[in-house]
Design an enzyme around this catalytic site. Structure first.
Site, mmCIF file in Angstrom:
data_model
loop_
_atom_site.group_PDB
_atom_site.id
_atom_site.type_symbol
_atom_site.label_atom_id
_atom_site.label_comp_id
_atom_site.label_asym_id
_atom_site.label_seq_id
_atom_site.Cartn_x
_atom_site.Cartn_y
_atom_site.Cartn_z
ATOM 1 N N ASP A 22 53.650 67.368 44.712
ATOM 2 C CA ASP A 22 53.106 68.485 43.940
ATOM 3 C C ASP A 22 53.146 69.742 44.799
ATOM 4 O O ASP A 22 52.631 69.745 45.917
ATOM 5 C CB ASP A 22 51.653 68.136 43.541
ATOM 6 C CG ASP A 22 50.914 69.314 42.922
ATOM 7 O OD1 ASP A 22 51.589 70.216 42.383
ATOM 8 O OD2 ASP A 22 49.671 69.309 42.966
ATOM 9 N N ASN A 24 52.335 72.939 43.297
ATOM 10 C CA ASN A 24 51.565 74.054 42.718
ATOM 11 C C ASN A 24 50.123 73.674 42.362
ATOM 12 O O ASN A 24 49.546 74.221 41.418
ATOM 13 C CB ASN A 24 52.295 74.665 41.514
ATOM 14 C CG ASN A 24 52.455 73.642 40.400
ATOM 15 O OD1 ASN A 24 52.180 72.448 40.595
ATOM 16 N ND2 ASN A 24 52.880 74.072 39.238
ATOM 17 N N ASP A 26 48.436 71.211 40.919
ATOM 18 C CA ASP A 26 47.908 70.721 39.635
ATOM 19 C C ASP A 26 47.829 69.190 39.606
ATOM 20 O O ASP A 26 47.593 68.593 38.552
ATOM 21 C CB ASP A 26 48.730 71.257 38.450
ATOM 22 C CG ASP A 26 50.187 70.836 38.526
ATOM 23 O OD1 ASP A 26 50.556 70.117 39.494
ATOM 24 O OD2 ASP A 26 50.975 71.200 37.632
ATOM 25 N N ASP A 99 68.555 61.318 34.473
ATOM 26 C CA ASP A 99 68.290 60.263 33.506
ATOM 27 C C ASP A 99 68.785 60.734 32.145
ATOM 28 O O ASP A 99 68.578 61.879 31.766
ATOM 29 C CB ASP A 99 66.778 59.994 33.438
ATOM 30 C CG ASP A 99 66.470 58.522 33.472
ATOM 31 O OD1 ASP A 99 66.927 57.817 32.561
ATOM 32 O OD2 ASP A 99 65.777 58.074 34.407
ATOM 33 N N ASP A 203 69.547 55.356 30.082
ATOM 34 C CA ASP A 203 68.371 54.584 29.688
ATOM 35 C C ASP A 203 68.693 53.659 28.505
ATOM 36 O O ASP A 203 69.334 54.085 27.533
ATOM 37 C CB ASP A 203 67.285 55.591 29.266
ATOM 38 C CG ASP A 203 65.927 54.954 29.080
ATOM 39 O OD1 ASP A 203 65.382 54.431 30.061
ATOM 40 O OD2 ASP A 203 65.396 54.989 27.950
ATOM 41 N N GLU A 257 71.430 51.267 32.107
ATOM 42 C CA GLU A 257 70.310 50.332 32.168
ATOM 43 C C GLU A 257 70.556 49.334 31.044
ATOM 44 O O GLU A 257 70.287 49.613 29.874
ATOM 45 C CB GLU A 257 68.981 51.065 31.967
ATOM 46 C CG GLU A 257 67.797 50.165 32.300
ATOM 47 C CD GLU A 257 66.526 50.543 31.542
ATOM 48 O OE1 GLU A 257 65.449 50.114 31.970
ATOM 49 O OE2 GLU A 257 66.612 51.238 30.514
ATOM 50 N N HIS A 330 60.831 52.450 38.641
ATOM 51 C CA HIS A 330 59.563 52.917 38.073
ATOM 52 C C HIS A 330 59.003 51.976 37.013
ATOM 53 O O HIS A 330 57.907 52.215 36.511
ATOM 54 C CB HIS A 330 59.768 54.309 37.479
ATOM 55 C CG HIS A 330 60.733 54.287 36.325
ATOM 56 N ND1 HIS A 330 62.069 53.998 36.484
ATOM 57 C CD2 HIS A 330 60.545 54.448 34.996
ATOM 58 C CE1 HIS A 330 62.654 54.007 35.302
ATOM 59 N NE2 HIS A 330 61.759 54.271 34.376
ATOM 60 N N ASP A 331 59.769 50.952 36.617
ATOM 61 C CA ASP A 331 59.283 50.000 35.606
ATOM 62 C C ASP A 331 58.841 48.681 36.222
ATOM 63 O O ASP A 331 58.352 47.795 35.512
ATOM 64 C CB ASP A 331 60.395 49.664 34.601
ATOM 65 C CG ASP A 331 60.762 50.834 33.720
ATOM 66 O OD1 ASP A 331 59.923 51.721 33.522
ATOM 67 O OD2 ASP A 331 61.903 50.845 33.230
HETATM 68 O O1 TEU Z 1 63.094 50.951 30.208
HETATM 69 C C1 TEU Z 1 63.548 49.985 29.302
HETATM 70 C C2 TEU Z 1 62.873 48.717 29.373
HETATM 71 O O2 TEU Z 1 63.471 47.732 29.042
HETATM 72 C C3 TEU Z 1 61.468 48.689 29.815
HETATM 73 O O3 TEU Z 1 60.683 48.997 28.728
HETATM 74 C C4 TEU Z 1 61.122 47.382 30.358
HETATM 75 O O4 TEU Z 1 61.294 46.384 29.419
HETATM 76 C C5 TEU Z 1 59.688 47.390 30.747
HETATM 77 O O5 TEU Z 1 59.409 48.598 31.364
HETATM 78 C C6 TEU Z 1 59.384 46.292 31.700
HETATM 79 O O6 TEU Z 1 58.066 46.392 32.009
HETATM 80 C C7 TEU Z 1 63.499 52.266 30.051
HETATM 81 C C8 TEU Z 1 62.772 53.148 31.036
HETATM 82 O O7 TEU Z 1 63.142 52.793 32.332
HETATM 83 C C9 TEU Z 1 61.300 53.036 30.777
HETATM 84 O O8 TEU Z 1 60.542 53.732 31.730
HETATM 85 C C10 TEU Z 1 61.039 53.571 29.386
HETATM 86 O O9 TEU Z 1 59.707 53.352 29.047
HETATM 87 C C11 TEU Z 1 61.925 52.903 28.347
HETATM 88 O O10 TEU Z 1 63.268 52.758 28.755
HETATM 89 C C12 TEU Z 1 61.961 53.725 27.083
HETATM 90 O O11 TEU Z 1 62.709 54.881 27.294
#
Ligand code: TEU
Length: 553
Positions: A22, A24, A26, A99, A203, A257, A330-331
């Site tokens: 960050d 700024n 917030d 992305d 995605d 993905e 991130h997932d």
């Molecule tokens: O993720 C696709 C996806 O398959 C995920 O929802 C996954 O099944 C789940 O996160 C597992 O816990 C992509 C992106 O990476 C995710 O951040 C998004 O939420 C999703 O697409 C929708 O755009």
């Protein structure tokens, strides 16, 4: 323009912008924050950044719900900031992959808003809208989506129509059957490529084509209807169209993905002569520790199963396509404490790092992975922010059998575990911000942070730095043929990368005990290129020891 396949020499660092830095005050990460940390990334040695979505968005799914593809979400900055970022990255020899979220938009996108306001809007056919059953009392079919809910929602303002959303309600799916929509997407791709962006992480790209019968399917524990909406009939046609109308004119790269794709399906996406995608992310290895591909059904990790899976993809794509290599994003929850590693021993993370990094393919590092950031260990849902967890929790609450065992599992596997602020130092908000961040800081920030990692010679950061350097300098890492050595062992992961005259041997002990590995007799100390221990014994591997040999054949 000639495509140079630069992605084969790339080491790609994923930035999750709201949690990176960050600038700024917030409590929310932003583009200027990223710019202020580019020298850190340069020092790590990466040469490409994948940036999770920064486009304008109501942020129901943290930016994976885009309301304007050509503008930036204000708290992240402006289009000028984005241009500056591209420029500053390029100055440092780092490429930028954005992305690309085109399976769905946000419901706030002007196309969807126009449909809500006017049922005869020309944009109606940009989405998948169908009449419900029983005069609109029931959805058009029984499909369910990725966040645990039904996949249809009543179209606001309509008596009997529903729109399809495979993710949150605020993420209506786009109708790729419509050539006008495809043409808008192609224009948008050109817009970003012309600004200097080097590629796209696509995605849920395997969901863009749906079987058009829209019939109910046999009910499943999760994702009812997936045979109709994953790897649909026109997927390859659409991807090839984007390639020949857009990508072919730029020196770009695409990584898809590809949720729920098998090796056979992945080959069709990445075989270069088919001109579709350059790489895919497969999720077989992240499903090793669950049942039915559902992360809430936790299953004990097995190194043997991991090896089988790695072998399958390494052999299966060899000379046919190109692998992507990742252990976090991130997932996913953090890799520390996963895939055979333990939180208490950093050597275990070094084992895992070496093992995945030196496979055939392009390695990805997710922010914080390089310093060994751990899961956030949430104790209640109030501490979390993710729409996926919020929705799934509602489902879990309703079913007593799930309620008993799964509440804690859901917190443990929550995507927010990997989304807490990047820990730069041990100050109150970990150097991420000077005000309270949008999600809480990991309580172990005093032990695990960038400042400390840079100071300590044996830190994971410096280990990654070495691995990156090694990958750059050693052609065998890029080209060598993969051969698995330790198939049956429950503790040792050993493999070779074989070239014409030389080969690399990578050996890791994924256990906290010393293990005998007889094959070590074959290789000489002098050929050891690196290891996480200063001294290595003859046929015994120390707890979580990893070694790399380079050997003349
Ligand atoms: O993720 C696709 C996806 O398959 C995920 O929802 C996954 O099944 C789940 O996160 C597992 O816990 C992509 C992106 O990476 C995710 O951040 C998004 O939420 C999703 O697409 C929708 O755009």
């Amino acid at each position: 323009m000639k495509r140079t396949n630069w992605f084969k020499d790339a080491v790609i660092y994923q930035i999750y912008p709201r949690s990176f830095k960050d600038s700024n005050h917030d409590g929310f990460g932003d583009i200027q924050g990223i710019i202020s940390k580019l020298d850190y990334l340069k020092e790590l040695g990466i040469n490409c950044v994948w940036l999770s979505p920064i486009y304008d968005s109501p942020q129901e799914d943290n930016g994976y719900d885009i309301s304007n593809y050509r503008d930036i979400y204000k708290p992240f900055g402006t289009l000028e900031d984005a241009k500056q970022l591209i420029n500053e990255l390029h100055k440092r020899g780092i490429r930028l992959v954005m992305d690309l979220v085109v399976n769905h938009t946000s419901s706030e996108h002007k196309w969807f808003q126009s449909v809500i306001k006017d049922n005869n809007s020309p944009y109606k056919d940009y989405y998948i809208i169908r009449k419900g059953k029983n005069n609109g009392k029931k959805p058009p079919n029984n499909w369910s989506g990725f966040f645990g809910e039904g996949a249809w929602e009543k179209l606001p303002g309509s008596e009997d129509e529903y729109y399809l959303h495979l993710f949150a309600k605020g993420q209506p799916d786009l109708n790729w059957e419509n050539p006008k929509l495809r043409s808008e997407i192609k224009d948008m791709l050109k817009f970003w490529l012309d600004l200097g962006v080097d590629g796209f992480r696509c995605d849920v790209i395997t969901l863009i084509s749906k079987k058009q019968d829209f019939k109910s399917r046999f009910p499943k524990i999760a994702l009812t209807g997936k045979d109709a909406y994953v790897n649909g009939p026109r997927l390859h046609e659409y991807l090839h169209e984007l390639y020949k109308d857009v990508y072919v004119n730029y020196d770009t790269m695409t990584v898809g993905e590809t949720v729920l794709s098998t090796l056979k399906q992945a080959r069709l996406l990445v075989e270069p002569e088919r001109e579709e995608l350059d790489m895919v992310f497969n999720f077989d290895h992240t499903d090793i520790d669950n049942y039915f591909g559902v992360k809430y059904f936790y299953r004990k990790f097995s190194l043997r199963r991991l090896k089988k899976c790695v072998n399958h993809w390494q052999k299966g794509l060899y000379q046919r396509g190109w692998n992507s290599l990742f252990i976090e994003n991130h997932d996913q929850r953090r890799s520390v404490g996963r895939f055979g590693t333990v939180e208490e021993d950093i050597n275990s993370s070094k084992c895992l790092a070496t093992t995945y990094f030196l496979l055939q393919g392009t390695p990805f590092i997710y922010q914080g992975q390089e310093i060994g950031m751990t899961n956030a260990h949430f104790s209640s849902i109030e501490e979390t922010r993710d729409v996926e967890l919020a929705n799934i929790s509602k489902v879990i609450e309703k079913i007593p059998f799930f309620r008993r065992g799964m509440k804690n599992v859901a917190l443990d596997v929550s995507r927010d575990n990997a989304r807490t602020p990047m820990c730069w130092d041990d100050s109150e908000y970990a150097g991420f911000s000077d005000v309270e961040p949008w999600i809480r800081v990991n309580p172990n920030k005093d032990q695990i942070n960038v400042e400390k990692s840079l100071k300590e010679e044996n830190s994971l950061f410096h280990f990654y730095q070495k691995l990156i350097k090694f990958r750059k300098e050693e052609p065998l890492v890029k080209e060598g043929e993969f051969h698995l050595l330790s198939k049956g062992s429950p503790h040792i992961f050993a493999y070779e990368r074989i070239g014409e005259e030389e080969k690399l041997v990578i050996v890791s002990n994924f256990s906290n005990k010393e293990r005998k590995y007889k094959k070590l007799k074959k290789w000489d100390y002098d050929d050891l290129v690196f290891s996480n221990y200063e001294e290595n014994s003859y046929v015994h591997l120390k707890p979580f020891e990893t070694r790399v040999y380079k050997i003349k054949k």
